[in-house]
Design a protein around this motif. Structure first.
Motif, PDB file in Angstrom:
ATOM      1  N   PRO A 136       0.803  -1.223   0.000  1.00  0.00           N
ATOM      2  CA  PRO A 136       0.000   0.000   0.000  1.00  0.00           C
ATOM      3  C   PRO A 136       0.835   1.272   0.000  1.00  0.00           C
ATOM      4  O   PRO A 136       0.449   2.283   0.543  1.00  0.00           O
ATOM      5  N   VAL A 137       2.003   1.200  -0.594  1.00  0.00           N
ATOM      6  CA  VAL A 137       2.874   2.379  -0.683  1.00  0.00           C
ATOM      7  C   VAL A 137       3.320   2.530  -2.130  1.00  0.00           C
ATOM      8  O   VAL A 137       3.680   1.549  -2.783  1.00  0.00           O
ATOM      9  N   ILE A 138       3.275   3.739  -2.614  1.00  0.00           N
ATOM     10  CA  ILE A 138       3.703   3.984  -3.984  1.00  0.00           C
ATOM     11  C   ILE A 138       5.228   3.964  -4.055  1.00  0.00           C
ATOM     12  O   ILE A 138       5.903   4.608  -3.251  1.00  0.00           O
ATOM     13  N   VAL A 140       8.414   5.198  -5.801  1.00  0.00           N
ATOM     14  CA  VAL A 140       8.770   6.329  -6.650  1.00  0.00           C
ATOM     15  C   VAL A 140      10.161   6.094  -7.215  1.00  0.00           C
ATOM     16  O   VAL A 140      11.123   5.920  -6.479  1.00  0.00           O
ATOM     17  N   SER A 142      11.620   8.105 -10.194  1.00  0.00           N
ATOM     18  CA  SER A 142      11.309   9.121 -11.194  1.00  0.00           C
ATOM     19  C   SER A 142      11.868   8.757 -12.574  1.00  0.00           C
ATOM     20  O   SER A 142      12.998   8.295 -12.676  1.00  0.00           O
ATOM     21  N   PRO A 143      11.092   8.867 -13.652  1.00  0.00           N
ATOM     22  CA  PRO A 143       9.767   9.483 -13.705  1.00  0.00           C
ATOM     23  C   PRO A 143       8.631   8.496 -13.477  1.00  0.00           C
ATOM     24  O   PRO A 143       7.490   8.780 -13.833  1.00  0.00           O
ATOM     25  N   LEU A 145       6.076   5.988 -11.194  1.00  0.00           N
ATOM     26  CA  LEU A 145       5.424   5.699  -9.924  1.00  0.00           C
ATOM     27  C   LEU A 145       4.766   4.348 -10.101  1.00  0.00           C
ATOM     28  O   LEU A 145       4.128   4.095 -11.123  1.00  0.00           O
ATOM     29  N   SER A 146       4.906   3.482  -9.111  1.00  0.00           N
ATOM     30  CA  SER A 146       4.283   2.174  -9.302  1.00  0.00           C
ATOM     31  C   SER A 146       3.703   1.629  -8.013  1.00  0.00           C
ATOM     32  O   SER A 146       4.105   2.007  -6.912  1.00  0.00           O
ATOM     33  N   ILE A 147       2.732   0.768  -8.183  1.00  0.00           N
ATOM     34  CA  ILE A 147       2.135   0.022  -7.080  1.00  0.00           C
ATOM     35  C   ILE A 147       2.097  -1.443  -7.501  1.00  0.00           C
ATOM     36  O   ILE A 147       2.136  -1.751  -8.700  1.00  0.00           O
ATOM     37  N   SER A 148       2.073  -2.316  -6.531  1.00  0.00           N
ATOM     38  CA  SER A 148       2.133  -3.723  -6.895  1.00  0.00           C
ATOM     39  C   SER A 148       1.206  -4.564  -6.023  1.00  0.00           C
ATOM     40  O   SER A 148       0.874  -4.187  -4.897  1.00  0.00           O
ATOM     41  N   ILE A 207       1.531  -1.970 -11.459  1.00  0.00           N
ATOM     42  CA  ILE A 207       0.834  -0.931 -12.223  1.00  0.00           C
ATOM     43  C   ILE A 207       1.674   0.341 -12.125  1.00  0.00           C
ATOM     44  O   ILE A 207       2.001   0.791 -11.018  1.00  0.00           O
ATOM     45  N   GLN A 208       2.036   0.872 -13.270  1.00  0.00           N
ATOM     46  CA  GLN A 208       3.040   1.949 -13.297  1.00  0.00           C
ATOM     47  C   GLN A 208       2.560   3.157 -14.104  1.00  0.00           C
ATOM     48  O   GLN A 208       2.008   3.010 -15.192  1.00  0.00           O
ATOM     49  N   VAL A 209       2.790   4.303 -13.537  1.00  0.00           N
ATOM     50  CA  VAL A 209       2.544   5.564 -14.232  1.00  0.00           C
ATOM     51  C   VAL A 209       3.887   6.192 -14.557  1.00  0.00           C
ATOM     52  O   VAL A 209       4.787   6.198 -13.715  1.00  0.00           O
ATOM     53  N   THR A 210       4.020   6.677 -15.775  1.00  0.00           N
ATOM     54  CA  THR A 210       5.239   7.388 -16.159  1.00  0.00           C
ATOM     55  C   THR A 210       4.895   8.842 -16.443  1.00  0.00           C
ATOM     56  O   THR A 210       4.047   9.119 -17.302  1.00  0.00           O
ATOM     57  N   ALA A 211       5.523   9.738 -15.706  1.00  0.00           N
ATOM     58  CA  ALA A 211       5.220  11.168 -15.885  1.00  0.00           C
ATOM     59  C   ALA A 211       6.002  11.722 -17.067  1.00  0.00           C
ATOM     60  O   ALA A 211       7.029  11.183 -17.440  1.00  0.00           O
TER      61      ALA A 211
END
Lengths: 211, 199
Positions: A136-138, A140, A142-143, A145-148, A207-211
């Motif tokens: 439950p922690v993102i 980081v 950079s760039p 952000l992911s959760i698993s 699940i990953q977000v790329t800024a």
């Protein structure tokens, strides 16, 4: 953009690696996820039905809560899987979270469930589903952000099971206070994985977000 | 196209219904941490604090408060929700919690009039599912304004007081424009953000 990766590892009953899976790009967030975001962005003004795993359209309640108690994570983090058996399938933990199937048909965006879901249990063709767990922690980096999240499965069926697909089911949509399972992602594995009796599978999604 | 949730934006500049410029569709790069946190809290029922646009960490006392997680349909004149624009040019960082320099709503110098946002119904085809957020912003300031950045703010409920949910604004998306938008007085720009799930 937001993307996902999955990884499947296989262990013996003594937790020795039999397959140390590599990370694959998940190809398969399906339309339900787009509708889910739409409903979240639109809140009560804009609603659109999601299709649950039974193929039934589910729309929001009059209270405006389209998706309540939504989670990919089974409610049974303590892994007491036997508690699932007596519970209503519509809400029990084995119906949410990471799920597996034997289907190999290509993914299409309107898929609303696994092609052929492997159910929880110890009978022929079934896998014991432990609770889906999440960090439950993102993370980081950079760039990025992911959760698993991950889930352990055990084959106590007495025979081999060939896994061909995996996916994410959310307890996604609430009508009144009743959540329904909704398929948010489905992946056909790059190659099937055979799980013999007494072997474990560990399936993880990042699940990953790329800024 | 990479499988996943892809983001695009495009815009049309008009003056008195005459099209001045129609952009191509650009790849929006930048879901930021606010998006990831609200998404994670929603799907994991976790309670990671969310930093709102005032740089205040909002912590959920209770999952019950997750009544409204990322409502992003801005009302008339609202700059706390929906598509917003700014003048900042700093590169996007994943931890951005707001636009660098948001343009306020109004007709004063350096201000723009934000219209009510519209959410187009989901469209689905053989390879994707998507929907479009649309907002028209008008320059009635009397001067020229250059838009360098834009994004999407969402309303997020984090508390419950007096039978009402308490909301904060969270930056979900921030993009620095590849090509700035120059908006002369009396012109308006209609901005579309497309959120597309691709297999």
């Amino acid at each position: 953009m937001l993307k996902a990766y999955y990884k499947i590892s296989k262990f013996s009953n003594h937790f020795k690696y039999k397959i140390k899976g590599r990370k694959y790009l998940s190809r398969s967030f399906v339309c339900n996820l787009s509708r889910w975001f739409y409903s979240y962005f639109g809140y009560s003004t804009y609603t659109y039905p999601l299709v649950d795993v039974s193929g039934t359209n589910r729309t929001n309640s009059s209270s405006g809560i389209l998706i309540g108690n939504n989670t990919f994570v089974s409610g049974y983090g303590d892994c007491v899987y036997t508690s699932y058996i007596s519970e209503n399938l519509a809400t029990s933990g084995d119906f949410f979270g990471i799920v597996l199937g034997i289907g190999t048909a290509a993914v299409i965006p309107t898929d609303d469930n696994m092609q052929t879901r492997i159910m929880h249990g110890t009978s022929s063709g079934q896998l014991i589903h432990f609770g889906t767990f999440a960090n439950p922690v993102i993370t980081v980096s950079s760039p990025n952000l992911s959760i698993s999240l991950g889930r352990l499965f055990l084959n106590s069926s007495g025979g081999d099971i060939v896994v061909g697909e995996s996916g994410l089911y959310s307890g996604g949509i609430s009508v009144g206070s009743t959540p329904y399972a909704v398929c948010m992602a489905r992946d056909v594995l790059s190659s099937t994985v055979t799980v013999s009796d007494s072997e474990y599978l560990l399936v993880t999604y990042t699940i990953q977000v790329t800024a | 196209m990479v499988p996943g949730i892809n983001l695009y934006y495009d815009y049309v500049i008009k003056e008195n219904d005459k099209v001045i410029k129609k952009s191509r569709k650009y790849v929006g790069k930048s879901f930021v941490k606010g998006f990831m946190t609200t998404f994670m809290n929603t799907v994991f029922l976790s309670s990671e604090s969310v930093v709102d646009i005032t740089n205040t960490a909002r912590v959920f006392a209770f999952s019950t408060y997750r009544y409204r997680d990322m409502e992003a349909v801005g009302g008339l004149s609202s700059t706390s929700e929906g598509i917003v624009v700014g003048t900042g040019t700093n590169a996007v960082d994943a931890s951005d919690y707001k636009l660098q320099t948001i343009i306020a709503s109004g007709v004063g110098s350096g201000q723009l009039q934000y219209g009510a946002e519209v959410l187009g119904a989901p469209t689905e085809d053989a390879a994707s599912g998507y929907f479009v957020l649309t907002r028209t912003i008008t320059n009635g300031s009397g001067g020229t304004i250059t838009i360098n950045e834009m994004g999407v703010y969402g309303s997020h409920s984090y508390d419950y007081t007096g039978a009402n949910f308490v909301l904060c604004s969270v930056c979900l998306i921030r993009d620095v424009l590849v090509s700035p938008i120059t908006l002369n007085n009396a012109q308006n720009v209609t901005i579309n953000y497309t959120i597309k799930v691709t297999i």
